[in-house]
Design a protein around this motif. Structure first.
Motif, PDB file in Angstrom:
ATOM      1  N   VAL A 161      -7.712 -16.444 -12.057  1.00  0.00           N
ATOM      2  CA  VAL A 161      -8.648 -15.376 -11.206  1.00  0.00           C
ATOM      3  C   VAL A 161      -8.732 -17.422 -10.361  1.00  0.00           C
ATOM      4  O   VAL A 161      -9.465 -18.223 -10.495  1.00  0.00           O
ATOM      5  N   ARG A 162      -8.272 -16.624  -8.981  1.00  0.00           N
ATOM      6  CA  ARG A 162      -8.654 -17.936  -7.947  1.00  0.00           C
ATOM      7  C   ARG A 162      -8.271 -17.604  -6.785  1.00  0.00           C
ATOM      8  O   ARG A 162      -7.696 -16.934  -6.043  1.00  0.00           O
ATOM      9  N   THR A 163      -9.130 -18.042  -6.371  1.00  0.00           N
ATOM     10  CA  THR A 163      -9.584 -17.657  -4.878  1.00  0.00           C
ATOM     11  C   THR A 163      -8.852 -19.599  -3.918  1.00  0.00           C
ATOM     12  O   THR A 163      -9.758 -20.200  -4.437  1.00  0.00           O
ATOM     13  N   LYS A 174      -6.324 -17.951   3.598  1.00  0.00           N
ATOM     14  CA  LYS A 174      -5.985 -17.539   1.938  1.00  0.00           C
ATOM     15  C   LYS A 174      -5.784 -16.188   0.408  1.00  0.00           C
ATOM     16  O   LYS A 174      -5.336 -15.559   0.991  1.00  0.00           O
ATOM     17  N   THR A 175      -5.314 -16.684  -0.111  1.00  0.00           N
ATOM     18  CA  THR A 175      -5.418 -15.316  -1.446  1.00  0.00           C
ATOM     19  C   THR A 175      -6.143 -15.530  -2.522  1.00  0.00           C
ATOM     20  O   THR A 175      -7.092 -16.539  -2.620  1.00  0.00           O
ATOM     21  N   GLU A 176      -6.546 -14.409  -2.837  1.00  0.00           N
ATOM     22  CA  GLU A 176      -7.093 -14.110  -4.329  1.00  0.00           C
ATOM     23  C   GLU A 176      -6.721 -13.495  -4.629  1.00  0.00           C
ATOM     24  O   GLU A 176      -6.081 -12.110  -5.337  1.00  0.00           O
ATOM     25  N   ILE A 177      -6.396 -14.434  -6.101  1.00  0.00           N
ATOM     26  CA  ILE A 177      -5.519 -13.431  -6.864  1.00  0.00           C
ATOM     27  C   ILE A 177      -6.367 -13.211  -8.161  1.00  0.00           C
ATOM     28  O   ILE A 177      -7.198 -14.299  -8.844  1.00  0.00           O
ATOM     29  N   ASP A 178      -6.689 -11.962  -8.717  1.00  0.00           N
ATOM     30  CA  ASP A 178      -7.177 -11.759 -10.105  1.00  0.00           C
ATOM     31  C   ASP A 178      -5.786 -10.972 -11.032  1.00  0.00           C
ATOM     32  O   ASP A 178      -6.594  -9.789 -10.535  1.00  0.00           O
ATOM     33  N   TYR A 232      -4.440  -8.551  -5.546  1.00  0.00           N
ATOM     34  CA  TYR A 232      -3.762  -9.420  -4.361  1.00  0.00           C
ATOM     35  C   TYR A 232      -4.969  -9.071  -3.358  1.00  0.00           C
ATOM     36  O   TYR A 232      -4.515  -8.208  -3.203  1.00  0.00           O
ATOM     37  N   ILE A 233      -5.192  -9.873  -2.776  1.00  0.00           N
ATOM     38  CA  ILE A 233      -6.062 -10.033  -1.306  1.00  0.00           C
ATOM     39  C   ILE A 233      -5.639 -11.212  -0.530  1.00  0.00           C
ATOM     40  O   ILE A 233      -6.197 -12.205  -1.223  1.00  0.00           O
ATOM     41  N   ASP A 234      -5.869 -11.201   0.674  1.00  0.00           N
ATOM     42  CA  ASP A 234      -5.410 -12.036   1.797  1.00  0.00           C
ATOM     43  C   ASP A 234      -5.782 -11.977   2.852  1.00  0.00           C
ATOM     44  O   ASP A 234      -6.557 -11.188   3.448  1.00  0.00           O
ATOM     45  N   GLY A 235      -6.074 -13.362   3.188  1.00  0.00           N
ATOM     46  CA  GLY A 235      -6.413 -13.450   4.894  1.00  0.00           C
ATOM     47  C   GLY A 235      -5.957 -12.460   5.862  1.00  0.00           C
ATOM     48  O   GLY A 235      -6.863 -12.716   6.713  1.00  0.00           O
ATOM     49  N   GLN A 237       0.708   0.923  -8.653  1.00  0.00           N
ATOM     50  CA  GLN A 237       0.504   0.533  -8.013  1.00  0.00           C
ATOM     51  C   GLN A 237      -0.171   0.636  -6.711  1.00  0.00           C
ATOM     52  O   GLN A 237       0.486   1.510  -6.284  1.00  0.00           O
ATOM     53  N   ALA A 238      -0.500   0.120  -6.201  1.00  0.00           N
ATOM     54  CA  ALA A 238      -1.454   0.185  -4.980  1.00  0.00           C
ATOM     55  C   ALA A 238      -1.495  -0.812  -3.624  1.00  0.00           C
ATOM     56  O   ALA A 238      -1.324  -1.796  -3.887  1.00  0.00           O
ATOM     57  N   GLY A 239      -2.244  -0.406  -2.391  1.00  0.00           N
ATOM     58  CA  GLY A 239      -2.384  -1.715  -1.484  1.00  0.00           C
ATOM     59  C   GLY A 239      -1.422  -1.577  -1.332  1.00  0.00           C
ATOM     60  O   GLY A 239      -0.707  -0.927  -1.111  1.00  0.00           O
ATOM     61  N   SER A 240      -1.784  -2.032   0.037  1.00  0.00           N
ATOM     62  CA  SER A 240      -0.784  -2.461   1.674  1.00  0.00           C
ATOM     63  C   SER A 240       0.336  -3.264   1.223  1.00  0.00           C
ATOM     64  O   SER A 240       1.184  -3.057   1.855  1.00  0.00           O
ATOM     65  N   LEU A 241       0.442  -4.073  -0.043  1.00  0.00           N
ATOM     66  CA  LEU A 241       2.081  -4.549  -0.022  1.00  0.00           C
ATOM     67  C   LEU A 241       2.863  -4.392  -1.121  1.00  0.00           C
ATOM     68  O   LEU A 241       4.505  -3.676  -1.061  1.00  0.00           O
ATOM     69  N   ALA A 242       2.134  -2.638  -1.598  1.00  0.00           N
ATOM     70  CA  ALA A 242       2.245  -1.803  -2.148  1.00  0.00           C
ATOM     71  C   ALA A 242       4.023  -1.357  -3.185  1.00  0.00           C
ATOM     72  O   ALA A 242       5.169  -1.528  -3.310  1.00  0.00           O
ATOM     73  N   HIS A 243       5.039  -0.881  -1.173  1.00  0.00           N
ATOM     74  CA  HIS A 243       6.002  -0.611  -0.857  1.00  0.00           C
ATOM     75  C   HIS A 243       6.971  -1.085  -1.254  1.00  0.00           C
ATOM     76  O   HIS A 243       8.055  -1.091  -1.289  1.00  0.00           O
ATOM     77  N   TYR A 244       7.038  -2.518  -0.798  1.00  0.00           N
ATOM     78  CA  TYR A 244       7.850  -3.854  -1.425  1.00  0.00           C
ATOM     79  C   TYR A 244       7.929  -3.671  -2.674  1.00  0.00           C
ATOM     80  O   TYR A 244       9.115  -4.854  -2.778  1.00  0.00           O
ATOM     81  N   GLY A 245       7.147  -3.495  -3.392  1.00  0.00           N
ATOM     82  CA  GLY A 245       7.213  -4.157  -4.920  1.00  0.00           C
ATOM     83  C   GLY A 245       8.165  -3.505  -5.670  1.00  0.00           C
ATOM     84  O   GLY A 245       7.906  -2.367  -5.268  1.00  0.00           O
ATOM     85  N   GLU A 246       8.178  -3.620  -6.860  1.00  0.00           N
ATOM     86  CA  GLU A 246       9.142  -3.281  -7.605  1.00  0.00           C
ATOM     87  C   GLU A 246       8.544  -1.863  -8.128  1.00  0.00           C
ATOM     88  O   GLU A 246       7.363  -2.377  -9.017  1.00  0.00           O
ATOM     89  N   VAL A 247       9.088  -0.824  -9.513  1.00  0.00           N
ATOM     90  CA  VAL A 247       8.114  -0.224  -9.505  1.00  0.00           C
ATOM     91  C   VAL A 247       8.672  -0.284 -10.940  1.00  0.00           C
ATOM     92  O   VAL A 247      10.554  -0.001 -10.995  1.00  0.00           O
ATOM     93  N   ILE A 248       8.301  -0.552 -12.327  1.00  0.00           N
ATOM     94  CA  ILE A 248       9.451  -0.016 -13.578  1.00  0.00           C
ATOM     95  C   ILE A 248       9.292   1.109 -14.072  1.00  0.00           C
ATOM     96  O   ILE A 248       7.894   2.147 -14.524  1.00  0.00           O
ATOM     97  N   GLN A 249      10.114   1.485 -13.852  1.00  0.00           N
ATOM     98  CA  GLN A 249       9.677   3.174 -14.578  1.00  0.00           C
ATOM     99  C   GLN A 249       9.527   2.988 -15.210  1.00  0.00           C
ATOM    100  O   GLN A 249       9.747   2.982 -16.029  1.00  0.00           O
ATOM    101  N   GLN A 250       9.062   4.598 -15.778  1.00  0.00           N
ATOM    102  CA  GLN A 250       8.602   4.218 -17.584  1.00  0.00           C
ATOM    103  C   GLN A 250       9.719   5.359 -17.636  1.00  0.00           C
ATOM    104  O   GLN A 250      11.054   5.672 -17.881  1.00  0.00           O
ATOM    105  N   ARG A 251      10.035   3.349 -18.768  1.00  0.00           N
ATOM    106  CA  ARG A 251      11.399   3.789 -19.598  1.00  0.00           C
ATOM    107  C   ARG A 251      11.572   2.652 -20.706  1.00  0.00           C
ATOM    108  O   ARG A 251      10.914   2.371 -20.725  1.00  0.00           O
TER     109      ARG A 251
END
Ligand SMILES: *[C@@H]1O[C@H](CO)[C@@H](O)[C@H](O)[C@H]1NC(C)=O
Ligand SMILES: *[C@@H]1O[C@H](CO)[C@@H](O)[C@H](O)[C@H]1NC(C)=O
Ligand SMILES: *[C@@H]1O[C@H](CO)[C@@H](O)[C@H](O)[C@H]1NC(C)=O
Ligand SMILES: *[C@@H]1O[C@H](CO)[C@@H](O)[C@H](O)[C@H]1NC(C)=O
Ligand SMILES: *[C@@H]1O[C@H](CO)[C@@H](O)[C@H](O)[C@H]1NC(C)=O
Ligand SMILES: *[C@@H]1O[C@H](CO)[C@@H](O)[C@H](O)[C@H]1NC(C)=O
Ligand SMILES: *[C@@H]1O[C@H](CO)[C@@H](O)[C@H](O)[C@H]1NC(C)=O
Ligand SMILES: *[C@@H]1O[C@H](CO)[C@@H](O)[C@H](O)[C@H]1NC(C)=O
Length: 674
Positions: A529-531, A543-547, A577-580, A601-615
């Motif tokens: 947990v780090r801001t 600024k980044t906030e990771i929890d 994750y939330i950033d400045g 996944q959710a959030g404004s960056l979600a579409h860039y992220g990978e999703v590991i399919q149920q597999r």
């Protein structure tokens, strides 16, 4: 981990022949010369036949098809949850920097003469640079530490996933925009990953490192950057430049006379007897066991120190990175522990020292890791290095001024209490420390501007350990938290508030099961947990906030010969994750018995992220899948060795020096399991 991976588990499978689907020699690639030429290439150990594979370098979608082809059927895709990099949407250029097979690679890093690319806007004008690392491996191998340097400045500390029978691969990335000043000029790029390749260790890490350079856009201009970045390292450009402590590592550095601000970034990893430093015993606990029985000591308190001309300038409480073979290896299949692919770094404001350093003379910068008193040393060893980020003023005249207040105890001796029950079958130890640092300075820049600097760190540490079953069982609950802040004329330029709790236990006694195997269970809860507000000269200081929290349970099942036959592992990670800039990224992954069963996944960056399919990645490892780990020492028919405060099993890798290192110790303790 490197150099002697004593603490992590080794998956040992029957030795595969690489003949049919050969991992070709992959040291030099066609278009690597875009950015220079590889100076040192891959080991000769792999033959170059059957090279039938090419990465699609401009494909940002899925690395899978190419890698699947490369790794054979059914490879497991490993991953570490991390936020996608925040980059501009304009023109980007992808360049392959290094392709290398890490086989027998101790002292044999990949080295490239780096030349800045000219095809993505003016050299050095980029808004972002992101590195992309793709690795595949098949066979038997340890997790290994990987250190990537540009001009002796370490720009990324990563580690490898231990392979499975059918191979694993992973793809990870790091935003290295703060290092644009280094990427803007020709230099030496060096990737040091010590690996061993022989009849027993058959895993070769096939590694591809690419860099994506992003042109600035109107919405995403180039961020503020340092004028100069200097290595806090040995300075080597022919091998890894990291310091191995103890003893402390020092380097002489001369900074420009018109320096106006200066920050240090530090990387630190415990290795060997320090890999599980948070489980190291207070020295007083050793008295409850025979001499040499517990070898990981100096308490679990670790403070990474940065000294300037012998004066302590700042400290860091490190985040416990657990590598993919760590403690119960099936916790980390296929989801690695947070930080395994990208170790966090720590920041210190050195601006208060600037007036003392602007005399055009060289000064002594020292990195050290300290533990319990009276000598404050640690076991062997820590890998520590870092970077200095320097900002100079427009006026060429020397910056003057002085440190006006220096309240910095050089050492903190942690408060230690130990105890036991009446027959010593349960032993416990607590370690506590409070750390307070305050340095104030007044600077006068060459143009006469005055700056009042206040650098303050307020940290606290608490660790409670319980040992049972002659220390085959260990339970550790640790909190490590604090705030570091720097203000320049009252404005906050650096702020870091963190909390790194870990609660972990394992029991290597071995519970007999109906199948005839012995179960070795364990569990961990681990939060980061780090801001963090980095200084403006580190790519704008966003600024980044990771929890994030990982909760894992699982067991190894070993036969009477101590060979792992089966392993179960459940792990859930919640990541936020939330950033400045208002970007958000949330991810919740559930792994059951080594299979991803949900990944949201959710959030404004979600579409860039990978999703590991149920597999399924192979479901519960079947008999024989986890073959070949042999524990040293004999105990209740089980060959398990307990010789450290940590929880990992000792394996019996040939040549790694652990087999029966302390023969006979366990026999004395056979009646201790009450
Ligand atoms: C990273 O590299 C891999 C392999 O070279 C490639 O398939 C993938 O698309 C790249 N990802 C990004 C985001 O550049
Ligand atoms: C990895 O090992 C598996 C199982 O033995 C095999 O099927 C596959 O071909 C191997 N892949 C490579 C690249 O050697
Ligand atoms: C730093 O400078 C001192 C004095 O010139 C010298 O004795 C020392 O060897 C240097 N240390 C390093 C690490 O270069
Ligand atoms: C640098 O500082 C360290 C820590 O104070 C000290 O041990 C070392 O001797 C110094 N080296 C030089 C060359 O002054
Ligand atoms: C328990 O260990 C302590 C520390 O070595 C020792 O002083 C004490 O005699 C032991 N007690 C028993 C019952 O063995
Ligand atoms: C550890 O495992 C052993 C063997 O099953 C068991 O007797 C013992 O109670 C366990 N210890 C703890 C603290 O759970
Ligand atoms: C982890 O947290 C869960 C939920 O609070 C708790 O049930 C479990 O005992 C914890 N595990 C450890 C190892 O602390
Ligand atoms: C994991 O596998 C074990 C052993 O096969 C089984 O008992 C357990 O129910 C499985 N757990 C989950 C969550 O699937």
């Amino acid at each position: 981990m490197l150099p002697t991976a004593l603490f992590t588990l080794l998956l040992s499978f029957p030795i595969h022949s690489f003949a049919s689907s050969s991992p070709s020699s992959f040291g030099i690639v066609e278009n690597a010369d875009l950015l220079g030429s590889i100076r040192s290439s891959t080991s000769d150990l792999v033959d170059e036949e059957d090279f039938d594979f090419e990465f699609e370098r401009d494909d940002f979608e899925a690395p899978d098809s190419a890698l699947l082809k490369r790794a054979g059927s059914g490879p497991q895709r490993d991953f570490q949850v991390q936020q996608p990099p925040v980059v501009p949407s304009g023109k980007r250029c992808v360049h392959t920097l290094i392709e290398y097979d890490f086989a027998n690679s101790y002292g044999n890093p990949a080295i490239l003469d780096y030349v800045p690319p000219k095809d993505c806007g003016k050299v050095g004008s980029w808004a972002s640079v992101v590195l992309n690392l793709t690795v595949s491996v098949n066979g038997t191998q340890y997790d290994r530490l990987g250190l990537i340097y540009l001009d002796s400045v370490e720009i990324w500390r990563t580690s490898t996933s231990e392979p499975t029978t059918s191979g694993v691969y992973w793809n990870t990335y790091k935003d290295v925009s703060k290092f644009i000043p280094l990427f803007s000029k020709p230099g030496t790029l060096l990737f040091d990953e010590g690996n061993i390749y022989n009849d027993q260790y058959t895993g070769i890490y096939h590694t591809t490192l690419t860099a994506t350079f992003y042109e600035p856009t109107y919405e995403f201009p180039q961020p503020l950057l340092a004028d100069l970045i200097l290595p806090l390292s040995t300075g080597s450009t022919t091998g890894g430049a990291v310091f191995s402590t103890p003893p402390s590592g020092s380097t002489n550095i001369t900074i420009p006379p018109n320096t106006i601000t200066m920050y240090a970034e530090i990387l630190a990893s415990g290795n060997s007897n320090e890999e599980f430093w948070y489980m190291n015993s207070p020295n007083e606990v050793l008295d409850y066991y025979p001499p040499g029985y517990l070898t990981q000591a100096q308490s679990p308190y670790r403070e990474v120190q940065l000294l300037v001309d012998g004066r302590l300038a700042g400290v860091a409480y490190p985040w416990p990175v657990i590598y993919t073979g760590g403690v119960i290896l099936s916790w980390w299949r296929p989801m690695a522990s947070y930080g395994a692919y990208d170790a966090p770094s720590y920041l210190v404001d050195l601006t208060p020292f600037v007036p003392l350093l602007t005399d055009s003379k060289s000064h002594n910068f020292t990195l050290n890791v300290v533990g319990q008193g009276p000598d404050f040393t640690t076991e062997q060893n820590w890998f520590v290095d870092g970077a200095l980020y320097v900002q100079t003023g427009n006026n060429k005249r020397r910056t003057t001024g002085k440190i006006t207040s220096y309240k910095v105890p050089q050492y903190i001796d942690p408060k230690i209490a130990v105890g036991s029950n009446a027959d010593n079958s349960t032993v416990w130890g607590t370690t506590e420390a409070e750390r307070f640092i305050e340095i104030e300075a007044e600077l006068i820049a060459g143009d006469g501007e005055k700056v009042e600097v206040v650098w303050r760190q307020d940290l606290s540490f608490k660790n409670k350990q319980v040992y049972k079953n002659t220390a085959y069982y260990e339970n550790v609950v640790q909190t490590s938290e604090g705030t570091s802040t720097s203000t320049h004329n009252g404005k906050v330029t650096l702020s870091d508030t963190f909390s790194f709790p870990i609660s972990i236990w394992s029991n290597y006694t071995g519970t007999p099961t109906s199948s005839g195997l012995y179960e070795l269970p364990g569990a961990v809860n681990h939060s980061y947990v780090r801001t963090l507000l980095p200084p403006p000269i580190l790519a704008g200081g966003m600024k980044t906030e990771i929890d994030t929290t990982q909760s894992a349970t699982g067991s190894l099942f070993v036969d009477s010969g101590g060979v792992i036959r089966k392993a179960t592992g459940n792990n859930e990670e919640k990541f936020s994750y939330i950033d400045g800039k208002g970007n958000t990224y949330h991810r919740d992954v559930v792994v059951q018995n080594n299979t991803v069963v949900s990944d949201h996944q959710a959030g404004s960056l979600a579409h860039y992220g990978e999703v590991i399919q149920q597999r399924s990645f192979g479901a519960v490892p079947a008999e024989g899948v986890f073959g070949g780990i042999e524990f040293t020492g004999k105990r209740s028919g089980l060959r398990v060795k307990r010789n450290r405060g940590g929880l990992s099993l000792v394996t019996s890798p040939v040549g790694e020096g652990m087999v029966n290192k302390f023969p006979g110790v366990l026999a004395k303790l056979d009646d201790g399991n009450k």
